[in-house]
Scaffold this active site. Structure first.
Site, short mmCIF file in Angstrom:
data_model
loop_
_atom_site.label_atom_id
_atom_site.label_comp_id
_atom_site.label_asym_id
_atom_site.label_seq_id
_atom_site.Cartn_x
_atom_site.Cartn_y
_atom_site.Cartn_z
CB VAL A 92 46.06 38.95 34.45
CG1 VAL A 92 47.28 39.86 34.27
CG2 VAL A 92 46.22 37.65 33.69
CB VAL A 94 49.95 44.68 37.96
CG1 VAL A 94 51.10 45.54 38.49
CG2 VAL A 94 50.48 43.61 37.00
NE ARG A 100 49.41 51.32 32.40
CZ ARG A 100 48.47 50.52 32.94
NH1 ARG A 100 48.81 49.43 33.64
NH2 ARG A 100 47.21 50.77 32.75
N GLY A 102 56.19 47.04 33.65
CA GLY A 102 56.53 45.85 32.88
C GLY A 102 56.16 44.53 33.54
CG LEU A 104 50.25 42.44 31.38
CD1 LEU A 104 49.50 41.25 31.94
CD2 LEU A 104 49.28 43.43 30.74
CE1 TYR A 133 46.22 39.76 28.96
CE2 TYR A 133 44.07 40.78 29.01
CZ TYR A 133 45.15 40.24 29.67
OH TYR A 133 45.17 40.19 31.04
CG PHE A 422 38.49 30.74 31.84
CD1 PHE A 422 39.75 31.27 31.52
CD2 PHE A 422 37.68 30.31 30.79
CE1 PHE A 422 40.17 31.36 30.19
CE2 PHE A 422 38.09 30.41 29.46
CZ PHE A 422 39.33 30.93 29.17
#
Ligand SMILES: CC(=O)SCCNC(=O)CCNC(=O)[C@H](O)C(C)(C)COP(=O)(O)OP(=O)(O)OC[C@H]1O[C@@H](n2cnc3c(N)ncnc32)[C@H](O)[C@@H]1OP(=O)(O)O
EC number: 2.3.1.-
Length: 422
Positions: A92, A94, A100, A102, A104, A133, A422
């Site tokens: 993951v 960005v 910041r 949005g 994610l 998370y 992973f």
């Protein structure tokens, strides 16, 4: 589904894998090599490489990727030994210039909805930072120890170890992939990840340049039983080092290890702790109760350090609760809070006799214990007790005595861990 304004969600095909890895390299410093593109294309199942693409020129060059995420299609061992379908979220990232806004949040909503569509009971991940998370319903389901063992550390004897043979070779996915899948499937520890598809699992045992750091290409030690069945393996790399006085002081870095039997674990470690010119063996991820710690004559010599292992987000509450075993009989109503998936929320009656769980919606019934889906993810594999979370004010007991009985049922006899990073 909410999508960040000015961006749109797309599936990344093989032709755009280079762009995806470019965005990944903004999140995780490194310069992917051409060979890594093929690895990632091979590893990520069709439709599971996802991205946010710029749609509005105000956000940047239209058509450019700004955020990415991939998922593996795993099966995860749960307490009791069953394998359940689980999504493994990975990579993951960005782009630094688009944070910041949005992205994610949009990628996470997409990922969790996709996992549900595919019939997966949970999503698992290794978190870059532990604060990211929980807001998406993930709880810390397993911890790991990392060890740093001096070469030659003494091990207690284990019967049968000496009869096993060991092959030490360069890692070659084509020839070792099948061996590794066979061992991985023999490991009964909760949290162990496997894939149904041998080709996909073999692809996981690749050697991407981004993981090499200053070490050599990956090598492997495979322990075989009489007759040739593989029982244990360790993937490792060495770094070369000499002291100012000219003494050899290299390090063996074990990045993945699995052992299906006590004797094979002992045989494997005997070899790892006796490699020429090395002074230290580091290994991670290991379970907090890994056999090595108990085989070492001096446990403290391993310098164990505790870290996060996998975080788990339950996406299908009844399927998840039915799949695992319960260590003692239980009959309780648990109230789950899940803002994202309302059909997970509400009171559920959990009953179990002789280990097998039965779960049914209990509308209108007064709950015995109240918790959020995040806490359910944390306790699901038995890595932490419901009572511990209640002690932190995260789980509420409404019926006196119910918490203790439920916590006992949710325990696991071995600490969960995913040995596969992973
Ligand atoms: C499974 C894995 O791959 S873990 C790897 C995660 N990736 C990384 O750490 C790489 C470097 N970082 C990044 O690429 C980005 O900063 C990301 C992916 C962490 C966040 O992406 P963004 O698009 O900026 O996040 P987004 O704007 O959607 O924020 C969503 C929420 O998360 C919060 N958040 C974002 N980043 C972080 C962070 N690093 N720590 C804590 N909270 C965070 C935001 O404040 C926001 O909270 P809110 O909804 O309560 O206001």
């Amino acid at each position: 589904m909410s999508v960040a304004p000015g961006y749109r969600l797309i599936s990344v095909d093989d032709a755009r894998m280079g762009e995806m890895l470019e965005v990944t390299s903004w999140g995780f410093p490194g310069d992917p090599e051409p060979a890594d593109l093929a690895e990632w294309s091979r590893m990520l199942p069709h439709g599971r490489a996802r991205a946010m693409e710029i749609e509005d020129p105000q956000q940047g060059d239209v058509g450019t990727l700004a955020g990415v995420a991939g998922s593996f299609t795993f099966r995860m061992r749960v307490p009791g030994g069953d394998l359940v379908p689980v999504a493994g979220l990975t990579g993951v990232s960005v782009h630094t210039g688009h944070r910041r806004r949005g992205l994610l949040r949009a990628l996470m909503a997409d990922h969790l909805a996709d996992a549900r569509r595919r019939g997966e009971v949970a999503s698992a991940l290794y978190a870059a930072e532990s604060t990211i998370y929980p807001r998406f319903g993930y709880g810390l389901a397993a911890r790991q120890v990392d060890v740093r063992v001096p070469r030659g550390a003494a091990l207690r004897d284990v019967a049968g170890s000496a009869e096993l043979t060991v092959r030490v070779e360069r890692l070659d996915r084509e020839s070792h992939g099948r061996t590794l899948t066979l061992v991985q499937r023999r490991v009964s520890r909760p949290g162990t990840m496997t894939l149904d598809d041998d080709v996909a699992l073999e692809a996981r045992f690749s050697d991407p340049s981004t993981e090499r750091r200053d070490s050599e290409r990956a090598r492997i030690a495979v322990v075989e039983e009489p007759g040739g069945a593989p029982a244990a393996y360790a993937i490792f790399r060495r770094t070369d080092r000499w002291t100012d006085e000219g003494m050899p002081d290299g390090t063996v870095h074990v990045t993945q290890l699995a052992a299906a039997t006590p004797a094979s674990a002992h045989r494997l470690w005997s070899v790892l702790l006796d490699i020429d010119l090395m002074g230290t063996v580091t290994a991670a991820p290991l379970a907090t109760d890994d056999a090595l710690l108990w085989m070492l004559e001096d446990m403290r010599a391993a310098l164990p350090r505790l870290r996060d292992n996998i975080w788990l987000r339950i996406v299908d509450v009844p399927a998840a609760l039915t799949a695992r075993e319960y260590l003692c009989p239980v009959d309780a109503v648990i109230q789950i809070d899940d803002p994202l998936f309302p059909d997970n929320a509400g009171p559920w009656r959990v009953t179990s006799r002789e280990g097998t769980g039965h779960v049914e919606a209990a509308p209108g019934e007064e709950p015995d214990v109240v918790l959020s889906v995040q806490e359910l993810g944390a306790v699901y594999l038995g890595g932490v007790s419901l009572e511990s979370l209640a002690g932190a004010g995260l789980v509420e007991e409404r019926t006196p005595g119910a918490l203790h009985a439920l916590a006992a049922a949710f325990e696991s006899t071995s600490a969960p861990v995913s040995n596969l990073f992973f």
